[in-house]
Design a protein around this motif. Structure first.
Motif, PDB file in Angstrom:
ATOM      1  N   LYS A   9      -2.444   4.025   8.756  1.00  7.92           N
ATOM      2  CA  LYS A   9      -3.249   2.844   8.349  1.00  7.92           C
ATOM      3  C   LYS A   9      -4.327   2.541   9.558  1.00  7.92           C
ATOM      4  CE  LYS A   9      -3.626  -1.910   6.917  1.00  7.92           C
ATOM      5  NZ  LYS A   9      -3.066  -3.173   6.417  1.00  7.92           N
ATOM      6  N   ASP A  10      -3.867   2.572  10.900  1.00 12.55           N
ATOM      7  CA  ASP A  10      -4.706   2.083  11.878  1.00 12.55           C
ATOM      8  C   ASP A  10      -5.449   3.515  12.332  1.00 12.55           C
ATOM      9  OD1 ASP A  10      -4.062  -0.483  13.203  1.00 12.55           O
ATOM     10  OD2 ASP A  10      -2.138   0.357  12.603  1.00 12.55           O
TER      11      ASP A  10
ATOM     12  N   THR B 111       0.867  -1.389  -0.066  1.00 13.47           N
ATOM     13  CA  THR B 111      -0.133  -0.113   0.109  1.00 13.47           C
ATOM     14  C   THR B 111       0.935   1.294  -0.110  1.00 13.47           C
ATOM     15  OG1 THR B 111      -1.727  -1.072   1.308  1.00 13.47           O
ATOM     16  CG2 THR B 111      -1.970   1.373   1.228  1.00 13.47           C
TER      17      THR B 111
ATOM     18  N   TYR C 217     -10.410  -5.328   1.814  1.00 11.27           N
ATOM     19  CA  TYR C 217     -10.169  -6.304   2.693  1.00 11.27           C
ATOM     20  C   TYR C 217     -11.471  -6.249   3.741  1.00 11.27           C
ATOM     21  CZ  TYR C 217      -8.366  -9.764   5.829  1.00 11.27           C
ATOM     22  OH  TYR C 217      -8.249 -10.932   6.852  1.00 11.27           O
TER      23      TYR C 217
ATOM     24  N   ASP D 103      -3.952  -8.010  11.779  1.00  6.81           N
ATOM     25  CA  ASP D 103      -4.174  -7.090  10.438  1.00  6.81           C
ATOM     26  C   ASP D 103      -5.497  -6.930  10.357  1.00  6.81           C
ATOM     27  OD1 ASP D 103      -2.999  -5.653   8.436  1.00  6.81           O
ATOM     28  OD2 ASP D 103      -2.636  -7.316   6.951  1.00  6.81           O
ATOM     29  N   HIS D 104      -5.672  -5.492   9.721  1.00  2.00           N
ATOM     30  CA  HIS D 104      -7.008  -4.870   9.320  1.00  2.00           C
ATOM     31  C   HIS D 104      -7.988  -5.033  10.594  1.00  2.00           C
ATOM     32  CE1 HIS D 104      -5.923  -5.042   5.163  1.00  2.00           C
ATOM     33  NE2 HIS D 104      -5.637  -6.332   5.361  1.00  2.00           N
ATOM     34  N   HIS D 105      -7.556  -5.114  11.871  1.00  2.00           N
ATOM     35  CA  HIS D 105      -8.448  -4.879  12.927  1.00  2.00           C
ATOM     36  C   HIS D 105      -8.956  -3.586  13.051  1.00  2.00           C
ATOM     37  CE1 HIS D 105      -9.597  -5.699  16.863  1.00  2.00           C
ATOM     38  NE2 HIS D 105      -9.481  -4.648  17.267  1.00  2.00           N
TER      39      HIS D 105
ATOM     40  N   ALA E   9     -13.914   2.622   7.669  1.00  2.00           N
ATOM     41  CA  ALA E   9     -13.145   1.553   7.366  1.00  2.00           C
ATOM     42  C   ALA E   9     -13.985   0.400   7.227  1.00  2.00           C
ATOM     43  CB  ALA E   9     -12.199   1.378   8.406  1.00  2.00           C
TER      44      ALA E   9
ATOM     45  N   LYS F 200      -9.105   3.819  11.197  1.00  2.00           N
ATOM     46  CA  LYS F 200      -9.911   2.793  11.713  1.00  2.00           C
ATOM     47  C   LYS F 200     -10.496   3.530  13.036  1.00  2.00           C
ATOM     48  CE  LYS F 200      -6.993  -0.516  10.964  1.00  2.00           C
ATOM     49  NZ  LYS F 200      -6.509  -1.626  10.980  1.00  2.00           N
TER      50      LYS F 200
ATOM     51  N   GLY G 220     -13.145  -0.446   3.846  1.00  2.97           N
ATOM     52  CA  GLY G 220     -11.669  -1.078   4.217  1.00  2.97           C
ATOM     53  C   GLY G 220     -10.674   0.125   4.653  1.00  2.97           C
ATOM     54  N   ASP G 221      -9.832  -0.211   5.577  1.00  2.00           N
ATOM     55  CA  ASP G 221      -8.605   0.623   5.924  1.00  2.00           C
ATOM     56  C   ASP G 221      -7.553   1.211   4.806  1.00  2.00           C
ATOM     57  OD1 ASP G 221      -7.449  -1.769   5.531  1.00  2.00           O
ATOM     58  OD2 ASP G 221      -6.998  -2.036   7.839  1.00  2.00           O
ATOM     59  N   GLU G 222      -7.218   0.340   3.984  1.00  4.42           N
ATOM     60  CA  GLU G 222      -6.284   0.699   2.941  1.00  4.42           C
ATOM     61  C   GLU G 222      -6.737   1.583   1.946  1.00  4.42           C
ATOM     62  OE1 GLU G 222      -4.708  -3.140   1.993  1.00  4.42           O
ATOM     63  OE2 GLU G 222      -3.313  -3.216   3.522  1.00  4.42           O
TER      64      GLU G 222
END
Length: 306
Positions: A266-267, A46, A70, A238-240, A86, A270, A90-92
């Motif tokens: 990234k976090d 990313t 994701y 990951d992706h939490h 998110a 979210k 999604g977060d990304e």
């Protein structure tokens, strides 16, 4: 365990090769650049997509980014907007959309068509190296030198999504984070080295760092290298997606220990909006060690596509 699971890996390999062989790729009228990897988990794709998008914008292109999104379920292809959450896209994709128009949906062909209709002159595919449905003009394989390829086996016996030889054979170039002593696996493909950089310095004496990314330890190490004293660290999957209760627990712990909370970009997207101002964000960027060399190579490839 890897030996016991090896027969299942053979099935995964056979299915992947069969899918790529039988799938007729959809073509669009603009170049498609895929940034992918061969291992499961985070490898830094990313941040590289962001760097590529910015570089293409400087060259006069209008890049749009395509992401699967994701862990989200969408009924139709969706362009990511500032008011999305998110949990919705999604977060990304939320992070990517701050740099370039970003589309989310598992069907990359549909999002590609919509992006072109919306004015994209080039498409960046975030992940999708193993997805043969959309024709990829340029395939960039991202490799993390710190983790290498695990035991070298394909899922479920190892961390590889497909045999390394197959992935490298399809790649146009390797984007390598860090160092690797043995580069014989590259098949003489061009190698462009990349790294994370940050000029951010600590604004507090001690920190509680937390992250829900592929390799949280990598984030913690980056903080330490930049002079941040980490008294506590917390790793999440990951992706939490963080709930308000989790963030409040972290804030309470930080307050009791007189620490400052810090996390990744990234976090940050979210975290509930009302709590985001209470947490410091560590900003890093991905850069090429020889940006001119990569730019020249990429522009030559794009010129051939025209």
């Amino acid at each position: 365990m890897a030996t016991l699971l090896a027969p299942l890996s053979l099935v995964v390999i056979a299915m992947g090769r069969r899918r790529r062989h039988r799938t007729k790729a959809h073509h669009v009228c603009v170049p498609v650049i895929c940034v992918g990897n061969v291992t499961v988990g985070g490898s830094g794709k990313t941040p590289l997509v962001l760097t590529l998008a910015q570089g293409l914008q400087q060259q006069g292109f209008t890049p749009h980014i395509l992401s699967r999104g994701y862990g989200v379920k969408l009924e139709k292809p969706t362009q990511v907007l500032a008011n999305h959450l998110a949990t919705e896209v999604g977060d990304e994709p939320l992070l990517l959309a701050k740099t370039a128009p970003t589309w989310v949906y598992p069907d990359r062909c549909q999002t590609a068509n919509l992006a072109v209709e919306a004015g994209a002159t080039i498409l960046l595919l975030d992940d999708g190296f193993q997805n043969p449905t959309l024709y990829q003009d340029i395939k960039l394989l991202v490799v993390d030198g710190a983790t290498h390829f695990g035991n070298g086996h394909v899922l479920p016996a190892g961390p590889l999504r497909e045999p390394l030889e197959d992935a490298v054979n399809r790649a146009d170039a390797i984007l390598l984070y860090g160092e690797m002593a043995d580069l014989s696996w590259t098949q003489d493909k061009p190698i462009f080295r990349v790294k994370f950089v940050s000029n951010q310095k600590p604004r507090a004496p001690a920190y509680l760092a937390f992250a829900g990314i592929g390799r949280p330890q990598k984030f913690f190490e980056s903080l330490t290298k930049n002079g941040f004293y980490l008294q506590e660290t917390h790793s999440f999957p990951d992706h939490h997606v963080y709930c308000e209760k989790e963030i409040n627990q972290l804030l309470n712990q930080a307050h009791q220990q007189q620490l400052t909370l810090i996390t990744t970009t990234k976090d940050a997207v979210k975290i509930p909006l009302s709590l985001q101002p209470l947490i410091e964000v560590f900003n890093v960027s991905c850069v090429f060690e020889d940006p001119q060399s990569f730019q020249n190579w990429l522009l030559k490839k794009l010129e051939k596509i025209k």
